[in-house]
Design a protein around this motif. Structure first.
Motif, PDB file in Angstrom:
ATOM      1  N   UNK A  56       0.891  -1.474  -0.072  1.00  0.00           N
ATOM      2  CA  UNK A  56       0.001  -0.101   0.066  1.00  0.00           C
ATOM      3  C   UNK A  56       1.023   1.172   0.055  1.00  0.00           C
ATOM      4  N   UNK A  57       0.391   2.423  -0.741  1.00  0.00           N
ATOM      5  CA  UNK A  57       1.307   3.586  -0.614  1.00  0.00           C
ATOM      6  C   UNK A  57       1.427   4.172   0.532  1.00  0.00           C
ATOM      7  N   UNK A  58       0.463   4.037   1.650  1.00  0.00           N
ATOM      8  CA  UNK A  58       0.472   4.292   2.980  1.00  0.00           C
ATOM      9  C   UNK A  58       1.695   3.834   3.711  1.00  0.00           C
ATOM     10  N   UNK A  59       1.972   2.543   3.442  1.00  0.00           N
ATOM     11  CA  UNK A  59       3.028   1.812   4.015  1.00  0.00           C
ATOM     12  C   UNK A  59       4.693   2.465   3.497  1.00  0.00           C
ATOM     13  N   UNK A  60       4.556   3.241   2.591  1.00  0.00           N
ATOM     14  CA  UNK A  60       5.645   3.571   2.124  1.00  0.00           C
ATOM     15  C   UNK A  60       6.125   4.908   2.751  1.00  0.00           C
ATOM     16  N   UNK A  61       7.438   5.059   3.264  1.00  0.00           N
ATOM     17  CA  UNK A  61       7.837   6.161   3.889  1.00  0.00           C
ATOM     18  C   UNK A  61       8.020   7.348   3.145  1.00  0.00           C
ATOM     19  N   UNK A  62       8.541   7.368   1.962  1.00  0.00           N
ATOM     20  CA  UNK A  62       9.124   8.205   1.261  1.00  0.00           C
ATOM     21  C   UNK A  62       7.757   8.799   0.292  1.00  0.00           C
ATOM     22  N   UNK A  63       7.115   9.544   0.708  1.00  0.00           N
ATOM     23  CA  UNK A  63       5.572   9.870  -0.050  1.00  0.00           C
ATOM     24  C   UNK A  63       6.114  10.472  -1.449  1.00  0.00           C
ATOM     25  N   UNK A  64       7.252  11.156  -1.742  1.00  0.00           N
ATOM     26  CA  UNK A  64       7.486  11.930  -2.969  1.00  0.00           C
ATOM     27  C   UNK A  64       7.791  10.645  -3.895  1.00  0.00           C
TER      28      UNK A  64
END
Length: 149
Positions: A56-64
């Motif tokens: 999930x994108x929510x689980x990824x720290x680097x949002x950019x």
């Protein structure tokens, strides 16, 4: 591609936390990560997952990194604040001219005449009239305005 840090990945009863992986593909709410170089997964687990996992994108720290490959699709804070400042100046400018436009509209027969009396362009006059609900003359340089405008 880009190396990202994932906070959490769950498969069955196993949980992996805070591991690094390569970003392969981005989707609307998820991303595919390459775990072949990741130390968090064992050789057997990498083979089971075929070196790829979907997180999930929510689980990824680097949002950019998951928002876009480059930062051009994300407007800068300075740009956003300057746009807001320009909008406020334009709003204040239209307020300042509202009384002049109303007075000129009552004394003129055409929209061009109103613009000449106020000393502003016709689109500006129309924007002020629309915002402050000022009735403009229905004639435009001798031709009738289209009723739908």
């Amino acid at each position: 591609m880009t190396q990202v840090t994932a906070r959490l990945y769950k498969q069955g009863d196993k949980v992996w936390r805070d591991f690094k992986a390569e970003l392969i593909t981005r989707y609307e709410n998820a991303a595919i990560l390459d775990i072949s170089e990741s130390e968090a997964f064992s050789k057997i687990e990498k083979q089971e997952f075929n070196n790829l996992i979907v997180v999930s994108k929510k689980a990824i720290v680097e949002k950019r990194a998951v928002a876009g490959a480059d930062n051009r699709d994300m407007p800068s804070v300075a740009l956003i604040s300057s746009i807001k400042a320009v909008n406020k100046r334009g709003e204040a400018n239209r307020k300042k001219y509202a009384a002049k436009v109303a007075e000129a509209a009552s004394k003129s027969k055409t929209l061009t005449e109103v613009a000449k009396r106020v000393g502003k362009s016709r689109p500006f006059i129309q924007a002020v009239a629309k915002e402050f609900q000022i009735k403009l003359p229905s004639r435009n340089n001798g031709r009738e305005e289209i009723a739908s405008r």
